[in-house]
Design a protein around this motif. Structure first.
Motif, PDB file in Angstrom:
ATOM      1  N   THR A 283       0.839  -1.198   0.000  1.00  8.73           N
ATOM      2  CA  THR A 283       0.000   0.000   0.000  1.00  8.73           C
ATOM      3  C   THR A 283       0.876   1.250   0.000  1.00  8.73           C
ATOM      4  OG1 THR A 283      -0.059   0.120   2.407  1.00  8.73           O
ATOM      5  CG2 THR A 283      -1.807  -1.159   1.326  1.00  8.73           C
ATOM      6  N   ASN A 284       0.288   2.362  -0.428  1.00 12.38           N
ATOM      7  CA  ASN A 284       1.042   3.615  -0.438  1.00 12.38           C
ATOM      8  C   ASN A 284       1.506   4.006   0.958  1.00 12.38           C
ATOM      9  OD1 ASN A 284       0.812   3.835  -3.174  1.00 12.38           O
ATOM     10  ND2 ASN A 284      -0.880   5.297  -3.135  1.00 12.38           N
ATOM     11  N   SER A 285       0.660   3.781   1.961  1.00 15.94           N
ATOM     12  CA  SER A 285       1.072   4.221   3.300  1.00 15.94           C
ATOM     13  C   SER A 285       2.207   3.349   3.836  1.00 15.94           C
ATOM     14  CB  SER A 285      -0.106   4.278   4.263  1.00 15.94           C
ATOM     15  OG  SER A 285      -0.834   3.087   4.224  1.00 15.94           O
ATOM     16  N   ALA A 286       2.207   2.075   3.483  1.00 15.18           N
ATOM     17  CA  ALA A 286       3.332   1.224   3.903  1.00 15.18           C
ATOM     18  C   ALA A 286       4.620   1.699   3.230  1.00 15.18           C
ATOM     19  CB  ALA A 286       3.051  -0.232   3.547  1.00 15.18           C
ATOM     20  N   LEU A 287       4.507   2.141   1.991  1.00 17.21           N
ATOM     21  CA  LEU A 287       5.700   2.612   1.284  1.00 17.21           C
ATOM     22  C   LEU A 287       6.188   3.941   1.851  1.00 17.21           C
ATOM     23  CD1 LEU A 287       4.613   1.572  -2.302  1.00 17.21           C
ATOM     24  CD2 LEU A 287       6.478   0.591  -0.973  1.00 17.21           C
ATOM     25  N   ASP A 288       5.250   4.805   2.247  1.00 23.32           N
ATOM     26  CA  ASP A 288       5.657   6.053   2.902  1.00 23.32           C
ATOM     27  C   ASP A 288       6.350   5.758   4.224  1.00 23.32           C
ATOM     28  OD1 ASP A 288       5.242   8.171   1.216  1.00 23.32           O
ATOM     29  OD2 ASP A 288       3.221   8.624   1.926  1.00 23.32           O
TER      30      ASP A 288
ATOM     31  N   THR B 223      16.619  27.436  -8.765  1.00 23.02           N
ATOM     32  CA  THR B 223      15.664  26.609  -8.034  1.00 23.02           C
ATOM     33  C   THR B 223      16.368  25.486  -7.293  1.00 23.02           C
ATOM     34  OG1 THR B 223      15.270  25.142  -9.886  1.00 23.02           O
ATOM     35  CG2 THR B 223      13.856  27.040  -9.722  1.00 23.02           C
ATOM     36  N   LEU B 224      17.501  25.034  -7.812  1.00 20.15           N
ATOM     37  CA  LEU B 224      18.240  23.995  -7.101  1.00 20.15           C
ATOM     38  C   LEU B 224      18.798  24.533  -5.788  1.00 20.15           C
ATOM     39  CD1 LEU B 224      19.966  22.241 -10.070  1.00 20.15           C
ATOM     40  CD2 LEU B 224      18.584  21.110  -8.351  1.00 20.15           C
ATOM     41  N   ALA B 225      19.213  25.791  -5.805  1.00 22.69           N
ATOM     42  CA  ALA B 225      19.709  26.407  -4.575  1.00 22.69           C
ATOM     43  C   ALA B 225      18.569  26.523  -3.573  1.00 22.69           C
ATOM     44  CB  ALA B 225      20.281  27.782  -4.881  1.00 22.69           C
ATOM     45  N   GLN B 226      17.415  26.948  -4.080  1.00 26.61           N
ATOM     46  CA  GLN B 226      16.251  27.086  -3.225  1.00 26.61           C
ATOM     47  C   GLN B 226      15.922  25.737  -2.583  1.00 26.61           C
ATOM     48  OE1 GLN B 226      12.597  27.317  -5.351  1.00 26.61           O
ATOM     49  NE2 GLN B 226      11.805  28.976  -4.083  1.00 26.61           N
ATOM     50  N   GLN B 227      16.078  24.662  -3.353  1.00 27.59           N
ATOM     51  CA  GLN B 227      15.758  23.339  -2.816  1.00 27.59           C
ATOM     52  C   GLN B 227      16.687  22.921  -1.693  1.00 27.59           C
ATOM     53  OE1 GLN B 227      15.720  20.611  -6.068  1.00 27.59           O
ATOM     54  NE2 GLN B 227      14.282  21.930  -7.149  1.00 27.59           N
ATOM     55  N   MET B 228      17.961  23.342  -1.783  1.00 28.77           N
ATOM     56  CA  MET B 228      18.880  22.999  -0.698  1.00 28.77           C
ATOM     57  C   MET B 228      18.402  23.666   0.586  1.00 28.77           C
ATOM     58  SD  MET B 228      21.128  21.020  -1.926  1.00 28.77           S
ATOM     59  CE  MET B 228      22.465  21.029  -0.748  1.00 28.77           C
ATOM     60  N   HIS B 229      17.879  24.860   0.420  1.00 33.85           N
ATOM     61  CA  HIS B 229      17.330  25.585   1.555  1.00 33.85           C
ATOM     62  C   HIS B 229      16.100  24.839   2.099  1.00 33.85           C
ATOM     63  CE1 HIS B 229      16.136  28.911   3.998  1.00 33.85           C
ATOM     64  NE2 HIS B 229      15.021  29.087   3.327  1.00 33.85           N
ATOM     65  N   PHE B 230      15.250  24.380   1.196  1.00 31.80           N
ATOM     66  CA  PHE B 230      14.082  23.582   1.611  1.00 31.80           C
ATOM     67  C   PHE B 230      14.534  22.329   2.362  1.00 31.80           C
ATOM     68  CE2 PHE B 230      11.297  25.048  -2.238  1.00 31.80           C
ATOM     69  CZ  PHE B 230      11.218  26.310  -1.677  1.00 31.80           C
TER      70      PHE B 230
ATOM     71  N   ALA C 280       7.116  11.991   5.213  1.00 32.17           N
ATOM     72  CA  ALA C 280       7.511  11.189   4.046  1.00 32.17           C
ATOM     73  C   ALA C 280       7.025  11.858   2.762  1.00 32.17           C
ATOM     74  CB  ALA C 280       6.940   9.775   4.157  1.00 32.17           C
ATOM     75  N   LYS C 281       5.811  12.359   2.806  1.00 39.59           N
ATOM     76  CA  LYS C 281       5.251  13.025   1.624  1.00 39.59           C
ATOM     77  C   LYS C 281       6.051  14.294   1.282  1.00 39.59           C
ATOM     78  CE  LYS C 281       1.192  15.141  -0.245  1.00 39.59           C
ATOM     79  NZ  LYS C 281      -0.147  15.095  -0.580  1.00 39.59           N
ATOM     80  N   ALA C 282       6.421  15.039   2.310  1.00 39.89           N
ATOM     81  CA  ALA C 282       7.219  16.244   2.065  1.00 39.89           C
ATOM     82  C   ALA C 282       8.551  15.874   1.417  1.00 39.89           C
ATOM     83  CB  ALA C 282       7.456  16.996   3.379  1.00 39.89           C
ATOM     84  N   TRP C 283       9.149  14.797   1.908  1.00 41.38           N
ATOM     85  CA  TRP C 283      10.417  14.344   1.325  1.00 41.38           C
ATOM     86  C   TRP C 283      10.227  13.946  -0.136  1.00 41.38           C
ATOM     87  CZ3 TRP C 283      12.054   9.629  -0.737  1.00 41.38           C
ATOM     88  CH2 TRP C 283      13.444   9.512  -0.942  1.00 41.38           C
ATOM     89  N   ARG C 284       9.117  13.259  -0.415  1.00 45.35           N
ATOM     90  CA  ARG C 284       8.854  12.874  -1.812  1.00 45.35           C
ATOM     91  C   ARG C 284       8.748  14.111  -2.691  1.00 45.35           C
ATOM     92  NH1 ARG C 284       4.031  11.075  -2.425  1.00 45.35           N
ATOM     93  NH2 ARG C 284       3.274  10.555  -0.341  1.00 45.35           N
ATOM     94  N   GLY C 285       8.029  15.113  -2.193  1.00 45.45           N
ATOM     95  CA  GLY C 285       7.877  16.340  -2.974  1.00 45.45           C
ATOM     96  C   GLY C 285       9.218  16.986  -3.261  1.00 45.45           C
TER      97      GLY C 285
ATOM     98  N   PHE D 159       4.083  23.992  -8.109  1.00 40.96           N
ATOM     99  CA  PHE D 159       4.419  22.817  -7.304  1.00 40.96           C
ATOM    100  C   PHE D 159       5.254  23.214  -6.092  1.00 40.96           C
ATOM    101  CE2 PHE D 159       6.653  19.030  -5.961  1.00 40.96           C
ATOM    102  CZ  PHE D 159       5.643  18.088  -5.951  1.00 40.96           C
ATOM    103  N   TRP D 160       6.328  23.970  -6.326  1.00 38.88           N
ATOM    104  CA  TRP D 160       7.183  24.285  -5.168  1.00 38.88           C
ATOM    105  C   TRP D 160       6.461  25.199  -4.199  1.00 38.88           C
ATOM    106  CZ3 TRP D 160       8.473  28.942  -3.248  1.00 38.88           C
ATOM    107  CH2 TRP D 160       8.643  30.045  -4.097  1.00 38.88           C
ATOM    108  N   ALA D 161       5.702  26.156  -4.729  1.00 40.54           N
ATOM    109  CA  ALA D 161       5.038  27.120  -3.843  1.00 40.54           C
ATOM    110  C   ALA D 161       4.022  26.403  -2.957  1.00 40.54           C
ATOM    111  CB  ALA D 161       4.373  28.212  -4.669  1.00 40.54           C
ATOM    112  N   SER D 162       3.250  25.513  -3.552  1.00 44.86           N
ATOM    113  CA  SER D 162       2.241  24.795  -2.772  1.00 44.86           C
ATOM    114  C   SER D 162       2.915  23.847  -1.780  1.00 44.86           C
ATOM    115  CB  SER D 162       1.315  24.001  -3.705  1.00 44.86           C
ATOM    116  OG  SER D 162       0.793  24.845  -4.697  1.00 44.86           O
ATOM    117  N   TRP D 163       3.983  23.218  -2.232  1.00 41.89           N
ATOM    118  CA  TRP D 163       4.728  22.306  -1.357  1.00 41.89           C
ATOM    119  C   TRP D 163       5.276  23.064  -0.144  1.00 41.89           C
ATOM    120  CZ3 TRP D 163       9.730  22.298   0.475  1.00 41.89           C
ATOM    121  CH2 TRP D 163      10.169  21.107   1.067  1.00 41.89           C
TER     122      TRP D 163
END
Lengths: 360, 393
Positions: free
Chosen positions: A340-345, B255-262, B289-294, B324-328
Motif C-alpha cells: 500500500t502507499n502508506s506502507a511505502l511512505d 531553483t536547485l539552490a532554493q531546494q537545498m534551503h528547503f 515522508a510526503k514532504a520528502w517525496r515532494g 508545485f514548489w510554492a504549494s509544497w
C-alpha cells in the motif's frame, strides 16, 4: 551530469510506443481482459520476443539485453498510456530481478534465458500461511516463484507444466475489479511436497524478493505515469470538443484549473520516476526509498487524474463503453499492488530516521 | 541520464565548498544562516562584494563582465554548495539573476559596460519595478508613465506613478521599471523597460509591514523621477518583450539552490519531531515522508528543466514547477507548525519569529508572488495544454 536520454533510450521508447499503438487499442485491451489468461498471447509474443522487451534487464550472456532501470521505466511509461494487459511486470521485471539477486548461477542459467526470450511467463508471490492471493498472472504463469512469509523465508520455484505439482499446489483465477490485471490464488496443499522445489532460504531469499518487488514498484510507477498522461490527454481533447453554454467546456476556468492540477501532479510523478530509476542505477543502496518515492508519487497522480477524467467527462465518463473506468480501476489496483502507499511512505519515514517510539 | 558529476566537476565543488567554509566560519560567520530577507542588510552587501572579489557572484556570466563562464553543471554545483554552506540569501539576486541577464540579452554594449561589472562586483544592488496597485496578476495594466524631456544633462525620461511589492527597494541603487511611454497605449503595447537610479528626490520608498511583522516589500512612488534617455533596454514601446525575457531567466539553476534551503528546513522539522516525540505519530510520519517525496520530485524536475533538449518528456516542468514548489512549501510550513505544537506559536517581545514560524507565515506569499497559483493554472492550461484563452477586458 547529463539531463538527456541516450539515443538508444529514445529508440526503445519510440519502439514501444509504436508497438502499443498497434496492439493496444481499446478493443484489443477489452478482448485481452475478457480472455481466460487475461492477456493476448500474440501481442505478448511481439513485445517479448520480436522486440526483446522481456529480456530488457537480463544480462547479454543469459539471452537478454543487459539494460537497466531507466530503459525499463521508459518502456513501462509507454505501455501505461494504454492499458494492455501483459505478463511483463512479473516476467520482465520482478522474476528476473529476483533470480539475478539470488546469486545462484545454475538457477540463472536455467531460467533467465527462457524468461528473456518470452518462452515462459513467471509470477512471483509471497505465501502467507500457505496462501498467496491476488497474484498478478498467478493463474496463468508457466513458472511460479513463491516465498514463504515466515522466519525461514523459503523460496520455491515451480514449473506448473509439470503435472506432478498438482497435488502440491492449487492455482485458481481470481476475478478482480481492475480487469486489466488478471490475478490468481495459489494455495499450498501439501507442505511436504514443496521441499523438492526449494531453491533458497534465509536472508538471501528475503533480500532478493524485496529488491525484486522494489524494482517492480518503479516499473509500476512508470506505468502509472503513462496512464495518468493518457487520462490528461484524453480529457483535454474531450473538453476542447464538448460544447455547453455555447462554448467549449475547456474554456471554463473551473475545468482548466482542474486539468492544470492534473499536469502538475503528472510532471512531479514523472520527475520522481526518472529520478528514482537514475538514482538506483548509480547508487543501488537507495533502492528502498527510491522505490517508495516513485510508486507513491505516481500512484497518487494516477488516482487524481483518473478520478478527474470521469468527472470532467460527465455522464459519458461513467459508462462501461468509455475507457475512463478502466483507468480509474487501474489507479485503484496500482495503489495497492505489492504494497500500500502508506506502507511505502513508512519505508521513507524510517529511512529519514524518524524515531517511532516516544522521545529519543 | 546521469546524476553524478565528473572528477573535474567534483574538484570545482571542493574549491567552492572550501572557500565558502573559510568565509562563513571566519570573517562572515555573523551572516551565516540568515533566512530573513532584510536582516543585517549592510553586512550582506559586504558579503556580495566579497563574492564579487572572489569571482563567485555571477559565475555563469562572460569573464569580461566579472563572470567565470561556468557551464550548467558548475552553476548547479555552486548553487548546491552555496545553500549547503548556509550562506545568507543573496541581497544581490535581483541584479545577478534578473537585471544582469536581461541587460546581457537585450542591452546595448554601453549598457553592458556600465552595469554588468558593478552587479557582478556586488557594488550596486537592484530591485524590480513591475507590480502596481492595479497591475498585479494583470501586469500589462501598468499605469506608471514616462516621457522624454530635455533635462540639464541632455534628454531624460521623467517618470510618474507608483510601484508596489518592490522587494529590497530600500537597499537598491537601481530599479528596472516597466512603464508606459506611449500616451494612450493599452495592455502590452507602448511599454518600455527603463533603468532608474533610486537615490534621487523624485523617488519615495515606503516599506510595507507584512503579516510576518517584517518589511521585505515596499511601495515606490515616482514623482518626476528621472533617468538618462539611453537608460532604456530594447526599443521604446517594446518593454513587454524585454520584461517577459527577464521572467524566463528564472530556470532551473536557482531553483536547485532554493531546494537545498528547503532541504535544510525539512531536516529541521525532522529533528524537531524526533526531539519532541511527534515522530512517533503515524500521521506526522506520513506527512514528513510526503514532504520528502515532494522535495525529490522538485530536484528531479529542476534537472529536467536544465536539459537543453526539446524533448517534451524532459521539459514539462517549466510550466508546472512554480505552482508545485510554492504549494509544497506552504504545506511544509503547516507541517512545521503541527510538529512544533503550541510552542511554535511563541514569538519574541518584538514579534521576532523563529525560522519555522516565519516559514509558516511567509510561505503564504509563495503562492501569490511571481504568478499566483491561479495564474499558474491559467498558464498551464493555455500554454501547455492548449485550452482556450481567458477573455480579456
Amino acid at each position: 551530469m547529463q539531463f538527456e536520454f541516450t539515443e538508444e533510450q529514445t529508440m526503445i521508447r519510440q519502439m514501444v510506443s509504436d508497438f502499443a499503438r498497434d496492439h493496444a487499442s481499446s478493443q484489443q485491451v477489452r478482448q485481452a481482459m475478457a480472455s481466460e489468461s487475461g492477456f493476448d498471447p500474440d501481442s505478448w509474443q511481439v513485445l517479448s520476443q520480436n522486440l526483446g522487451i522481456a529480456g530488457l534487464l537480463v544480462p547479454d550472456d543469459l539471452g537478454g539485453q543487459g539494460l537497466g532501470l531507466i530503459e525499463m521505466a521508459l518502456v513501462f511509461e509507454q505501455l501505461g498510456q494504454y492499458l494492455l494487459p501483459s505478463p511483463l511486470l512479473q516476467t520482465g521485471v520482478i522474476g528476473p530481478t529476483l533470480l539475478l539477486n539470488l546469486q545462484d548461477k545454475a538457477l540463472q542459467q536455467h531460467w533467465l534465458p527462457q524468461l528473456a526470450s518470452g518462452q515462459l511467463t513467471v509470477s512471483v508471490a509471497r505465501l502467507v500461511d500457505g496462501i498467496a492471493d491476488y497474484v498478478i498472472g498467478g493463474h496463468s504463469a508457466d513458472v511460479l516463484i513463491l516465498c514463504s512469509d515466515d522466519i525461514n523465508n523459503e523460496l520455491y520455484i515451480i514449473d506448473t507444466a509439470d503435472r506432478k505439482c498438482q497435488g502440491t499446489i492449487r492455482v485458481t483465477r481470481q476475478d478482480m475489479m481492475d480487469q486489466t490485471r488478471a490475478a490468481g490464488r495459489i494455495e499450498v496443499l501439501n507442505q511436504k511436497g514443496m521441499d523438492e522445489y526449494r531453491v533458497a532460504d534465509g536472508t538471501s531469499a528475503k533480500n532478493a524478493l524485496q529488491r525484486a518487488e522494489q524494482f517492480g514498484h518503479i516499473a509500476v510507477a512508470a506505468e502509472a505515469v503513462g496512464s495518468a498522461q493518457s487520462c490528461l490527454d484524453k480529457t483535454v481533447q474531450y473538453v476542447k470538443d464538448r460544447r455547453q453554454f455555447g462554448r467549449a467546456i475547456g474554456s471554463f476556468q473551473a475545468v482548466k484549473h482542474q486539468l492544470a492540477d492534473m499536469m502538475v501532479h503528472i510532471e512531479a510523478a514523472r520527475s520522481a520516476v526518472y529520478f528514482s530509476a537514475c538514482s538506483v542505477a548509480e547508487q543501488p543502496l537507495q533502492l528502498p526509498e527510491m522505490a517508495s518515492l516513485a510508486r507513491v508519487q505516481a500512484s497518487e497522480a494516477l488516482s487524481l487524474c483518473a478520478a478527474e477524467m470521469i468527472q470532467l467527462h460527465g455522464g459519458i465518463g461513467f459508462t462501461w463503453e468509455h475507457d475512463a473506468h478502466l483507468y480509474f480501476k487501474r489507479a485503484r489496483s496500482t495503489a495497492t499492488l505489492l504494497a500500500t502507499n502508506s506502507a511505502l511512505d513508512e519505508v521513507i519515514a524510517e529511512q529519514l530516521g524518524l524515531c517511532s517510539e516516544g522521545v529519543s | 541520464m546521469k546524476l553524478s558529476f565528473t572528477k573535474a566537476q567534483e574538484a570545482f565543488r571542493t574549491e567552492i565548498a572550501d572557500w565558502l567554509d573559510r568565509q562563513l566560519t571566519g570573517p562572515y560567520s555573523d551572516v551565516r544562516g540568515i533566512t530573513s530577507q532584510t536582516e543585517a542588510a549592510q553586512r550582506r552587501i559586504q558579503w556580495e562584494q566579497e563574492l564579487g572579489r572572489a569571482g563567485w557572484s555571477a559565475i555563469g556570466w562572460p569573464e569580461e563582465f566579472g563572470g567565470r563562464e561556468a557551464d550548467l553543471a558548475e552553476q548547479v554545483i555552486f548553487a548546491e554548495e552555496y545553500a549547503r554552506a548556509k550562506a545568507p540569501g543573496r541581497l544581490g539576486h535581483m541584479g545577478v539573476e534578473l537585471a544582469g541577464p536581461t541587460i546581457l540579452a537585450f542591452g546595448s554594449d554601453a549598457q553592458k559596460q556600465r552595469f554588468l561589472p558593478s552587479i557582478s562586483r556586488g557594488e550596486e544592488m537592484w530591485c524590480q519595478g513591475y507590480s502596481e496597485p492595479n497591475a498585479g496578476s494583470d501586469l500589462a495594466n501598468v499605469n506608471t508613465k514616462a516621457r522624454l524631456e530635455q533635462g540639464p544633462m541632455g534628454k531624460q525620461w521623467v517618470i510618474e506613478g507608483q510601484k508596489i511589492w518592490t522587494s529590497l527597494a530600500q537597499f537598491a541603487d537601481w530599479c528596472f521599471v516597466i512603464c508606459r511611454t506611449e500616451q494612450g497605449s493599452q495592455g502590452r503595447h507602448g511599454l518600455s523597460y527603463l533603468l532608474v537610479p533610486m537615490d534621487q528626490p523624485g523617488i519615495d520608498i515606503r516599506p510595507i509591514r507584512q503579516m510576518t511583522g517584517e518589511s521585505d516589500f515596499n511601495e515606490v512612488f515616482f514623482d518626476k523621477a528621472v533617468t538618462a534617455a539611453d537608460n532604456i533596454v530594447g526599443q521604446a514601446g517594446a518593454g513587454w518583450q524585454v520584461a517577459m525575457g527577464t521572467l524566463s531567466f528564472e530556470r532551473g539553476v536557482s531553483t536547485l539552490a532554493q531546494q537545498m534551503h528547503f532541504r535544510n528546513e525539512l531536516a529541521t522539522i525532522i529533528s524537531m519531531a524526533n526531539a519532541n516525540g511527534q515522530s512517533s505519530d503515524p500521521i506526522i510520519r506520513q506527512r514528513i515522508a510526503k514532504a520528502w517525496r515532494g522535495l525529490q520530485a522538485m530536484r528531479a524536475s529542476a534537472l529536467r528543466m536544465l536539459s537543453q533538449t526539446d524533448d517534451g518528456m524532459l521539459t514539462g516542468p517549466q510550466f508546472t514547477y512554480k505552482i508545485f514548489w510554492a504549494s509544497w512549501h506552504r504545506q511544509l510550513g503547516e507541517l512545521a507548525m503541527d510538529v512544533m505544537g503550541q510552542e511554535g506559536e511563541l514569538t519574541g517581545g518584538d514579534y521576532e519569529l523563529s525560522d519555522m514560524t516565519r516559514l509558516f507565515l511567509f510561505s503564504r506569499a509563495d503562492t501569490i508572488y511571481a504568478g499566483t497559483n491561479q495564474i499558474q493554472r491559467n498558464l498551464i492550461a493555455e500554454r501547455a495544454l492548449g485550452l482556450p484563452k481567458e477573455p480579456r477586458g
